[in-house]
Design an enzyme around this catalytic site. Structure first.
Site, short mmCIF file in Angstrom:
data_model
loop_
_atom_site.label_atom_id
_atom_site.label_comp_id
_atom_site.label_asym_id
_atom_site.label_seq_id
_atom_site.Cartn_x
_atom_site.Cartn_y
_atom_site.Cartn_z
N HIS A 309 0.81 -1.03 -0.08
CA HIS A 309 -0.17 0.15 -0.05
C HIS A 309 0.81 1.32 0.05
CE1 HIS A 309 -3.08 3.09 1.33
NE2 HIS A 309 -3.83 2.05 1.05
N ASP A 367 -8.07 -3.70 -0.68
CA ASP A 367 -8.55 -4.00 -1.69
C ASP A 367 -8.61 -5.42 -2.37
OD1 ASP A 367 -8.85 -1.15 -2.51
OD2 ASP A 367 -6.70 -1.15 -2.50
#
Length: 432
Positions: A309, A367
């Site tokens: 991330h 995600d």
């Protein structure tokens, strides 16, 4: 905030120095106040992407990417996901405190009785092509709310701001479900006042007039947790867009529509959709070793989506929560043998055990797991970002309200480093 500490800026050529105030937040690094920099030095700062620039003061969400911390109004995201629900989290983000039992009941009632949209908006919807992307429909529909609910667009009136805030939180799932049904060619399903927020959303997505849709409590819980985890994420691209649009005095519906447009970008809200596209590219679990090697090759453009991330340099705290919900959903639906999900689970196992992934801290992020959950539920990839918008609406609204009430807020006007042509004189067409 205290400004006792200062930062000294020195011009090496002239030897002149300037003292810049340093601001201290309740958490996080200190911030150098450069508001008077141009007046004092004749220079601007240059920061593409604003990665080193604080654009506002906020009390809503705090992130420590190095430690893997996400706090809503001071509460760890893990605690809220385990003990709270989305409606309570919405109240917390909007008002700064967890509600009492009476406040929570009243808030849920008010949101529930705003879930329907003006019937004439269905006529507006029919102006879109049937195969229009749900995010295109949501941009248009949310922006159009200002035309249907112009009785709550006076941003100087606290009651107008409250009503418009409640309306958007309540109506966003209805609009998202409406876009989904329109794309399928199925009848629009009205919300039910007897359902909770997540249950109502599932009901509008999957129900039809021919038979009653039985809501699985495991799926409802997973959806509620997904909404909590995505409710806000500090000054990301879409939130900054909402604030920038709002700084001009634009009505809240227009500001949220701008946020949806920003979220639509594949580098922002499209990440979970990219995960499914990657799984489809891999094609089969037997191909995973080849793609793992491609991911490790710096000269290969292939990248594993849903790992690591930009903000979280250690681990995404939301991913740990989402992982549990993901496996709960897969167990409830019994779809472990679905090819793409089989690939995803094998990738997850490798990422958690492979020394390369561990060393690089490329852990599965939120995600990755949300994409798997949506796929297992039967939600098409084109709807993934629309569901993200439903969750993020409350964060946008809370940030917008905070900006409107901030006396130091000014209209957004970034500067630039101009590298174009210097001034020149116009030449007649015959002389060019």
């Amino acid at each position: 905030m205290s400004n006792k500490k200062t930062f000294t800026l020195t011009d090496n050529a002239s030897g002149e120095s300037w003292e810049l105030p340093v601001m201290h937040g309740s958490l996080g690094p200190d911030v150098i106040d450069v508001r008077k920099l141009y007046a004092q030095t004749g220079c601007f700062t240059y920061d593409p992407g604003f990665t080193s620039t604080g654009s506002c003061e906020s009390k809503i969400t705090y992130i420590d990417g190095d430690k893997g911390v996400l706090l809503y109004r001071g509460y760890p995201i893990e605690q809220l996901a385990a003990n709270s629900d989305f409606m309570e989290t919405c109240y917390l983000l909007l008002y700064g405190e967890l509600p009492s039992a009476k406040e929570k009941t009243g808030f849920e009632h008010d949101i529930t009785y705003h879930t329907m949209i003006h019937e004439q908006m269905q006529t507006f919807l029919r102006g879109f092509r049937r195969d229009a992307h749900p995010m295109a429909v949501m941009c248009g529909m949310v922006g159009a709310l200002a035309a249907f609910y112009h009785d709550s667009t006076d941003i100087s009136d606290p009651k107008h701001r409250m009503v418009s805030s409640y309306r958007m939180i309540a109506k966003m799932p209805t609009i998202a479900a409406l876009a989904y049904k329109y794309n399928l060619g199925q009848p629009y399903v009205y919300p039910k006042n007897t359902h909770g927020y997540a249950e109502n959303f599932l009901h509008m997505l999957f129900s039809n007039p021919c038979e009653e849709y039985v809501i699985d409590p495991v799926l409802a819980k997973a959806m509620d947790v997904i909404l909590i985890l995505h409710a806000d994420h500090e000054q990301n691209a879409s939130t900054s867009t909402v604030r920038l649009a709002g700084s001009s005095g634009a009505n809240p519906f227009a500001c949220i529509s701008a946020g949806i447009a920003s979220l639509w970008g594949p580098a922002h809200g499209g990440a979970n959709e990219a995960v499914l596209e990657m799984l489809e590219e891999i094609g089969s679990a037997k191909n995973i070793p080849k793609f793992i090697e491609k991911a490790k090759d710096k000269d290969d453009p292939f990248r594993l989506m849903g790992f690591g991330h930009r903000v979280y340099k250690n681990f995404d705290p939301r991913a740990r929560v989402m992982r549990e919900q993901c496996h709960n959903v897969l167990d409830a639906l019994g779809v472990h043998d679905e090819p793409l999900l089989e690939i995803a689970l094998e990738l997850e196992k490798i990422a958690l055990e492979d020394p390369y992934f561990i060393e690089k801290k490329l852990y599965p992020n939120v995600d990755f797991y949300s994409g798997i959950i949506f796929k297992a539920m039967g939600i098409p990839t084109t709807m993934f970002t629309a569901l993200f918008a439903v969750a993020r609406t409350v964060g946008w609204i809370a940030q917008w309200n905070e900006m409107i009430e901030d006396p130091s807020q000014k209209i957004g006007r970034p500067r630039q480093l101009f590298t174009g042509a210097e001034q020149r004189d116009y030449a007649d067409l015959s002389k060019r």
